[in-house]
Design a protein around this motif. Structure first.
Motif, PDB file in Angstrom:
ATOM      1  N   LYS B  35      24.560  26.023   1.130  1.00 46.57           N
ATOM      2  CA  LYS B  35      25.254  24.566   1.287  1.00 46.57           C
ATOM      3  C   LYS B  35      23.516  24.129   0.445  1.00 46.57           C
ATOM      4  CE  LYS B  35      26.150  22.636   5.901  1.00 46.57           C
ATOM      5  NZ  LYS B  35      25.919  22.505   7.267  1.00 46.57           N
ATOM      6  N   LEU B  36      24.169  23.062  -0.267  1.00 53.28           N
ATOM      7  CA  LEU B  36      22.668  22.024  -1.046  1.00 53.28           C
ATOM      8  C   LEU B  36      21.315  21.537   0.038  1.00 53.28           C
ATOM      9  CD1 LEU B  36      21.554  21.544  -3.547  1.00 53.28           C
ATOM     10  CD2 LEU B  36      23.397  19.061  -3.309  1.00 53.28           C
ATOM     11  N   HIS B  37      20.244  21.794  -0.321  1.00 54.89           N
ATOM     12  CA  HIS B  37      19.413  21.383   0.839  1.00 54.89           C
ATOM     13  C   HIS B  37      17.882  21.291  -0.294  1.00 54.89           C
ATOM     14  CE1 HIS B  37      20.621  24.882   3.000  1.00 54.89           C
ATOM     15  NE2 HIS B  37      19.861  24.977   4.026  1.00 54.89           N
ATOM     16  N   VAL B  38      17.468  19.955   0.173  1.00 60.76           N
ATOM     17  CA  VAL B  38      16.454  19.898  -0.038  1.00 60.76           C
ATOM     18  C   VAL B  38      14.899  19.492   0.541  1.00 60.76           C
ATOM     19  CG1 VAL B  38      16.596  17.479   1.483  1.00 60.76           C
ATOM     20  CG2 VAL B  38      15.599  16.953  -1.341  1.00 60.76           C
ATOM     21  N   LEU B  39      13.682  19.789  -0.353  1.00 66.91           N
ATOM     22  CA  LEU B  39      12.394  20.485   0.117  1.00 66.91           C
ATOM     23  C   LEU B  39      12.100  18.601   1.175  1.00 66.91           C
ATOM     24  CD1 LEU B  39      10.982  22.749   0.613  1.00 66.91           C
ATOM     25  CD2 LEU B  39       9.641  22.024  -1.215  1.00 66.91           C
ATOM     26  N   LEU B  40      11.746  18.693   2.095  1.00 66.76           N
ATOM     27  CA  LEU B  40      11.108  17.237   2.362  1.00 66.76           C
ATOM     28  C   LEU B  40       9.686  17.407   2.929  1.00 66.76           C
ATOM     29  CD1 LEU B  40      14.281  15.409   4.405  1.00 66.76           C
ATOM     30  CD2 LEU B  40      13.005  15.136   1.899  1.00 66.76           C
ATOM     31  N   SER B  41       8.978  16.953   3.167  1.00 69.46           N
ATOM     32  CA  SER B  41       7.103  17.022   3.806  1.00 69.46           C
ATOM     33  C   SER B  41       7.002  15.876   4.699  1.00 69.46           C
ATOM     34  CB  SER B  41       6.006  17.181   3.018  1.00 69.46           C
ATOM     35  OG  SER B  41       6.105  16.167   1.815  1.00 69.46           O
ATOM     36  N   LYS B  42       6.578  16.511   5.938  1.00 62.38           N
ATOM     37  CA  LYS B  42       6.161  15.067   6.855  1.00 62.38           C
ATOM     38  C   LYS B  42       4.711  14.516   6.932  1.00 62.38           C
ATOM     39  CE  LYS B  42       7.245  13.549  10.989  1.00 62.38           C
ATOM     40  NZ  LYS B  42       7.164  14.074  12.506  1.00 62.38           N
ATOM     41  N   ASN B  43       4.676  12.979   5.943  1.00 62.35           N
ATOM     42  CA  ASN B  43       3.706  12.048   5.250  1.00 62.35           C
ATOM     43  C   ASN B  43       2.558  12.292   7.126  1.00 62.35           C
ATOM     44  OD1 ASN B  43       2.728   9.529   4.919  1.00 62.35           O
ATOM     45  ND2 ASN B  43       3.249   9.620   2.557  1.00 62.35           N
ATOM     46  N   ILE B  44       1.459  12.002   6.924  1.00 69.23           N
ATOM     47  CA  ILE B  44       1.055  11.811   8.243  1.00 69.23           C
ATOM     48  C   ILE B  44       0.245   9.639   7.851  1.00 69.23           C
ATOM     49  CG2 ILE B  44      -0.049  14.704   8.271  1.00 69.23           C
ATOM     50  CD1 ILE B  44      -2.698  13.361   6.990  1.00 69.23           C
ATOM     51  N   ILE B 196      29.944  32.097  -9.889  1.00 67.51           N
ATOM     52  CA  ILE B 196      29.342  30.614 -10.899  1.00 67.51           C
ATOM     53  C   ILE B 196      30.095  29.163 -10.254  1.00 67.51           C
ATOM     54  CG2 ILE B 196      30.740  30.656 -12.715  1.00 67.51           C
ATOM     55  CD1 ILE B 196      27.710  30.231 -14.241  1.00 67.51           C
ATOM     56  N   LYS B 197      31.681  30.062 -10.012  1.00 61.51           N
ATOM     57  CA  LYS B 197      32.783  28.584  -9.317  1.00 61.51           C
ATOM     58  C   LYS B 197      32.035  27.664  -8.527  1.00 61.51           C
ATOM     59  CE  LYS B 197      37.106  28.259  -8.320  1.00 61.51           C
ATOM     60  NZ  LYS B 197      36.867  28.552  -6.222  1.00 61.51           N
ATOM     61  N   ASN B 198      32.063  28.813  -7.580  1.00 63.51           N
ATOM     62  CA  ASN B 198      31.169  28.326  -6.007  1.00 63.51           C
ATOM     63  C   ASN B 198      29.894  27.425  -6.032  1.00 63.51           C
ATOM     64  OD1 ASN B 198      33.126  29.465  -4.841  1.00 63.51           O
ATOM     65  ND2 ASN B 198      31.944  31.359  -4.190  1.00 63.51           N
ATOM     66  N   LEU B 199      28.679  27.957  -6.900  1.00 61.69           N
ATOM     67  CA  LEU B 199      27.731  27.406  -7.480  1.00 61.69           C
ATOM     68  C   LEU B 199      28.691  25.523  -7.703  1.00 61.69           C
ATOM     69  CD1 LEU B 199      24.773  26.980  -7.187  1.00 61.69           C
ATOM     70  CD2 LEU B 199      25.142  27.884  -9.677  1.00 61.69           C
ATOM     71  N   TYR B 200      28.802  25.789  -8.421  1.00 57.39           N
ATOM     72  CA  TYR B 200      29.606  24.279  -9.197  1.00 57.39           C
ATOM     73  C   TYR B 200      30.182  23.602  -8.649  1.00 57.39           C
ATOM     74  CZ  TYR B 200      27.555  24.649 -14.106  1.00 57.39           C
ATOM     75  OH  TYR B 200      25.804  25.140 -14.966  1.00 57.39           O
ATOM     76  N   GLU B 201      30.878  24.087  -7.360  1.00 56.41           N
ATOM     77  CA  GLU B 201      32.142  23.342  -5.879  1.00 56.41           C
ATOM     78  C   GLU B 201      30.626  22.481  -4.923  1.00 56.41           C
ATOM     79  OE1 GLU B 201      35.099  25.537  -4.694  1.00 56.41           O
ATOM     80  OE2 GLU B 201      36.419  24.652  -6.425  1.00 56.41           O
ATOM     81  N   ILE B 202      29.464  23.915  -5.199  1.00 58.05           N
ATOM     82  CA  ILE B 202      28.718  22.947  -3.467  1.00 58.05           C
ATOM     83  C   ILE B 202      27.682  22.105  -4.599  1.00 58.05           C
ATOM     84  CG2 ILE B 202      26.510  23.993  -2.447  1.00 58.05           C
ATOM     85  CD1 ILE B 202      28.094  26.354  -2.415  1.00 58.05           C
ATOM     86  N   LEU B 203      27.205  22.452  -6.042  1.00 59.10           N
ATOM     87  CA  LEU B 203      26.763  20.220  -6.329  1.00 59.10           C
ATOM     88  C   LEU B 203      27.366  19.798  -7.054  1.00 59.10           C
ATOM     89  CD1 LEU B 203      24.512  23.317  -9.491  1.00 59.10           C
ATOM     90  CD2 LEU B 203      24.163  21.816  -7.353  1.00 59.10           C
ATOM     91  N   SER B 204      29.072  20.013  -7.393  1.00 57.19           N
ATOM     92  CA  SER B 204      29.717  18.621  -7.745  1.00 57.19           C
ATOM     93  C   SER B 204      29.603  17.951  -6.551  1.00 57.19           C
ATOM     94  CB  SER B 204      30.520  19.020  -9.134  1.00 57.19           C
ATOM     95  OG  SER B 204      31.284  20.086  -8.139  1.00 57.19           O
TER      96      SER B 204
END
Lengths: 259, 259
Positions: B35-44, B196-204
């Motif tokens: 799964k594609l993930h994204v990094l988030l931070s909690k702003n105080i 590499i095909k799996n990676l491109y499928e997830i990215l696209s």
């Protein structure tokens, strides 16, 4: 030499109307005689050719500013345009050693003011636009003495960091061909497949297989057959195509992948 | 509550070190469990999740700042990253109505300072990065209470204009797949065509024909066969491929067209 009051006011009072530390530079592309052209203006401060640009009014967003600037400089308000990159080298703003003080004072009727909002560190947001050159009416602004189209292979040496900005604009245009409906603003309402293929060849700088781009655009529903044909000889009457406006608007927003 | 002196100094003295009116926001993508993930931070300050970001030191260019910020926040310095868009709505900066004053004072030990360089109108330059999540060590900075990875389909509501910024980052990533060698920082040194095909499928976000992306990457010379095979069963031993480093470096600079 009479003092250019509007120019002087821009230096000393412009910070009241414009956002600080940001400018917009526009690579405006057009076509003429089967060649890609770019609009340049001759800057009176550095006495060199450069991309047309401007500043962002305090109440504007970046896209509104870019649209206003391209419209002011071309006389056209229906351009395809996109933001492509922001340039922010620490020393990229107007540098003292760029100025031809004597030339400036001669043209403007006053000395280059120091330490104004105009001469501080600034970043520039690059937009490229694609326009129908033949309908344009290039206009100078208060910073320019000339504004005209140059064929892409006859570009003079550019001032500021504008050679880098132009190069990035061209790089992005060639990528965006595969993802946004760039052709519409450059073609007449009705066109043959040969005409749209030629356009994409010029834009991409590549020799294309005869049916490459056109067939893919047909497959997406972006261009479609009309009932009309161009009559160019006894046995030659290629069909006219047109853009499907609904698909065009959607693709403009969402993009596509032309593979 | 003890006063957070470094945070207070940032508000009141930061303008001496950092460029005024500019921030950088980073959409840092990674992979975990297909799964594609994204990094988030909690702003105080706004007590909401947001993209990690930061400011540009006076002597830095934009790319150097983005690189420093992504490295500080992930603990990794070999990321693929690109500028994608600059955001400049006139009212997009820290707005008074975004602040939870009481919460901020409780955490920081001082009241939110008014009219500092931090609370003026500003634009944000968006960079996206693609990283190997498993090697990352997410770090908070003085504005955050937490920093962690979220699967792309479980993103919480984001503060500021960061939902728009993330959406544009994803849009650009999906276009750049066809033009830049994005996969390398996410795959092991040797990988099978299926991997590499799996990676491109997830990215696209698209289901791909088995040989679509991989064959095109082979055609460009970007990936190439090794002598080794993965042994996964009696009669199944898919060949390992690797990136050609020379072509990779060139493609990183010049881009390609994957059609």
């Amino acid at each position: 030499m009479e003092k250019n009051k509007s120019l002087e006011a821009f230096f000393t009072e412009g910070y009241k109307r414009f956002r600080d530390g940001i400018s917009i530079d526009c690579a405006i592309f057009g076509f003429h005689k089967e060649k890609l052209h770019v609009l340049l203006s001759k800057n009176i401060i550095i006495t060199r050719w450069a991309l047309p640009g401007g500043f962002v009014l305090k109440e504007e967003n970046l896209e509104q500013a870019a649209k206003r600037i391209t419209t002011e400089r071309t006389g056209m308000d229906e351009l395809f345009f996109r933001q492509f990159k922001t340039f922010g080298e620490p020393n990229r703003n107007i540098q003292k050693d760029l100025f031809d003080y004597n030339k400036f004072a001669e043209i403007a009727g006053f000395d280059v003011p120091q330490n104004t909002w105009m001469t501080q560190q600034s970043i520039s947001i690059g937009y490229y636009a694609v326009s129908n050159l033949s309908e344009s009416q290039p206009q100078i602004d208060i910073f320019n003495s000339e504004c005209k189209w140059f064929p892409i292979d006859e570009i003079p040496s550019l001032g500021f960091d504008h050679e880098e900005i132009l190069s990035e604009a061209l790089h992005t245009l060639k990528i965006h061909l595969y993802h946004y409906p760039i052709g519409q603003t450059l073609l007449p309402d009705k066109f043959t497949l040969k005409e749209i293929k030629n356009l994409y060849e010029i834009l991409s700088g590549k020799h294309l297989h005869a049916s490459n781009f056109p067939n893919k655009l047909i497959g997406l529903g972006l261009i479609e057959k009309t009932e009309e044909k161009r009559n160019i000889g006894a046995h030659r009457a290629p069909t006219f195509y047109k853009f499907n406006q609904e698909v065009y608007e959607q693709m403009l927003k969402e993009g596509f992948v032309l593979v």
